[in-house]
Design an enzyme around this catalytic site. Structure first.
Site, mmCIF file in Angstrom:
data_model
loop_
_atom_site.group_PDB
_atom_site.id
_atom_site.type_symbol
_atom_site.label_atom_id
_atom_site.label_comp_id
_atom_site.label_asym_id
_atom_site.label_seq_id
_atom_site.Cartn_x
_atom_site.Cartn_y
_atom_site.Cartn_z
ATOM 1 C CE LYS A 1 41.062 32.344 39.365
ATOM 2 N NZ LYS A 1 41.867 33.115 40.334
ATOM 3 C CB CYS B 1 36.765 40.106 35.000
ATOM 4 S SG CYS B 1 38.078 40.958 35.887
#
Lengths: 240, 240
Positions: free
Chosen positions: A56, A29
């Site tokens: 997640k 990311c």
């Protein structure tokens, strides 16, 4: 930094000890990399917990809205998110190796450039998700890069912040590190090396920076990750 | 502050004198009001040049991209734009009457709240331009206001910044000043006074602030302006 990415069902890491800070991150990311760069450039000790973005862990949603990362957890339990807000916080909290200009006008001008770069980022994201460069996006990217090229010409350099990288350098770096992936789409001509000579020189100089070296990946790794991402099965653990 | 709005063909004001600053503004633009509030709260002397937004003077385009306002012109010819960037610049440049918290963590938390408020602003803009409140927008507004109500309960108050308004108070004020215009659409129930008691109390306290008093308009003026705006002939000079 290359630890396995925790996913739904993974056990929550134990509370952080007094005086420590923890970054909830993801190896690929670019927004997370911004914070890694700031922490490394300012030589702030930290621990990393990598998070799988397509699965997640439930406890991540208790830390930030929608389990957003990057997220910085402090030893008092507070959690900050939004990359630019975390970066500013770290620069104000830890005085060593100041990254923002101390001149309010210069800082404001850097912030304006950063706003313009956000438009370039959004155009790049569209390009990557579409797999092609549309005219509108090409215009935004070209206009943005031209502004940055001119800006480098008007500054002492070699970095935007002078003789070492500062906040603006680090905040735009993650996308500049990945710029060669455009060749994956046969679109490398957008970044014409003859047109952006100073930016290319800047990019080479950035590669020499200690903080950049620590998190930098080669283009083949970025392409490999991007291929897995575009296939719908992002391989976050490529380097684990 | 209520001077006539310059339009295409208007003569460019003379260069500003040494030591002065000039705000290119618009009497009914809430983003411009943010800067007026900061300048007044910090007691910084400034001059105002009001700009007609549907017929901008050509020279305005030389000052900022697309002639964007608010724009702050300095005596060295530099021009800053983007309300939050200008506000931060002024707070860092002029030390008297500090508006941001000096605690980096508190400042970061205020910045996160401000990001959430930006979503409320966008939902309000959609509502005003559509003339009705859709469910999605109503949810965003309700969620935002609930967060701010809770936040006030957790702070010493009466202002977000304590016993006098600070940056967060002033940055959200322009839209809170205008909140009663929702009654123009029969949608005042969104701002249920019983549900947001602390926010209503805060709003009353804000009205007592010297800086707020200077630029504040009553609801009828806001409605009158908004009617002209929605009719396609915005009457910026309503107060001139």
């Amino acid at each position: 930094m290359n630890s396995k990415h925790l996913r739904k069902g993974s056990r929550q890491p134990s509370p952080i000890s007094k005086g420590k800070i923890r970054l909830y991150s993801n190896r690929f990311c670019p927004y997370c990399q911004r914070i890694v760069l700031v922490l490394d450039a300012k030589k702030i000790p930290y621990e990393v917990v990598n998070i799988n973005l397509v699965s997640k862990p439930d406890w991540m949603y208790d830390k930030t809205p929608s389990g957003k990362i990057p997220a910085l957890e402090l030893d008092n339990g507070e959690v900050l998110y939004e990359s630019l807000i975390i970066a500013d916080y770290l620069d104000e909290k830890y005085h060593a190796h100041h990254l923002h200009s101390k001149d309010p006008l210069q800082k404001a001008k850097d912030q304006l450039l950063l706003r313009q770069f956000t438009k370039v980022i959004n155009a790049l994201l569209k390009t990557v998700s579409a797999g092609r460069v549309d005219n509108d996006e090409a215009d935004i990217i070209t206009e943005g890069l031209t502004t940055f090229e001119k800006e480098l010409a008007n500054r002492p350099g070699p970095y935007f912040s002078g003789n070492k990288p500062g906040m603006l350098d680090y905040m735009i770096w993650p996308w500049c590190e990945r710029s060669d992936v455009l060749k994956m789409f046969g679109k490398e001509y957008i970044l014409r090396k003859d047109k952006y000579k100073r930016l290319m020189e800047w990019r080479k100089m950035m590669m020499e920076d200690e903080a950049v070296k620590k998190s930098c990946c080669d283009v083949n790794t970025h392409i490999k990750y991007l291929q897995s991402y575009r296939a719908g099965i992002p391989d976050y653990d490529l380097l684990s």
